[in-house]
Design a protein around this motif. Sequence first.
Motif, PDB file in Angstrom:
ATOM      1  N   VAL A  21       0.843  -1.207   0.000  1.00 28.83           N
ATOM      2  CA  VAL A  21       0.000   0.000   0.000  1.00 28.83           C
ATOM      3  C   VAL A  21       0.876   1.254   0.000  1.00 28.83           C
ATOM      4  N   LEU A  62       2.359   1.707  -3.467  1.00 27.80           N
ATOM      5  CA  LEU A  62       1.342   2.183  -4.404  1.00 27.80           C
ATOM      6  C   LEU A  62       1.007   3.656  -4.180  1.00 27.80           C
ATOM      7  N   GLY A 108       2.158   5.442  -7.280  1.00 28.87           N
ATOM      8  CA  GLY A 108       0.940   5.445  -8.083  1.00 28.87           C
ATOM      9  C   GLY A 108       0.801   4.153  -8.873  1.00 28.87           C
ATOM     10  N   ARG A 109      -0.429   3.919  -9.355  1.00 26.39           N
ATOM     11  CA  ARG A 109      -0.691   2.669 -10.069  1.00 26.39           C
ATOM     12  C   ARG A 109       0.017   2.594 -11.406  1.00 26.39           C
ATOM     13  N   GLY A 110       0.084   3.682 -12.141  1.00 23.44           N
ATOM     14  CA  GLY A 110       0.657   3.655 -13.487  1.00 23.44           C
ATOM     15  C   GLY A 110       2.166   3.727 -13.524  1.00 23.44           C
ATOM     16  N   LYS A 111       2.759   4.207 -12.457  1.00 27.98           N
ATOM     17  CA  LYS A 111       4.207   4.411 -12.453  1.00 27.98           C
ATOM     18  C   LYS A 111       4.983   3.099 -12.327  1.00 27.98           C
ATOM     19  N   ILE A 112       4.449   2.144 -11.598  1.00 32.30           N
ATOM     20  CA  ILE A 112       5.178   0.890 -11.363  1.00 32.30           C
ATOM     21  C   ILE A 112       5.366   0.091 -12.662  1.00 32.30           C
ATOM     22  N   PRO A 113       4.331  -0.125 -13.487  1.00 33.88           N
ATOM     23  CA  PRO A 113       4.569  -0.832 -14.750  1.00 33.88           C
ATOM     24  C   PRO A 113       5.528  -0.080 -15.682  1.00 33.88           C
TER      25      PRO A 113
END
Length: 70
Positions: A14, A17, A21-26
Amino acid sequence: MGSFSVWHWLIVLVIVLVLFGRGKIPELMGDVAKGIKSFKKGMADEDQTPPPADVNANAKTVDHKADEIK
C-alpha cells in the motif's frame, strides 16, 4: 525478528502504491526491462566484434640503399 507476515507485506504494498501510483510501477518495470535488454545486446555485440587488424599487415616497406660516395 522472524519473517514478515502477510499484513506486513500488504502495508508495504500500500505504501509503495501510494508513493509511486498505479501507473508508475509498470512504467518503471518496463524501463528496467529495456535496460536489461540493452545491456545484453551490448554484451553480445562486444563478443561479435572482430579483433583489431594488425597495423603493420598492410604497411608497405621501402628498401633504401644509400649511394656510395667516391
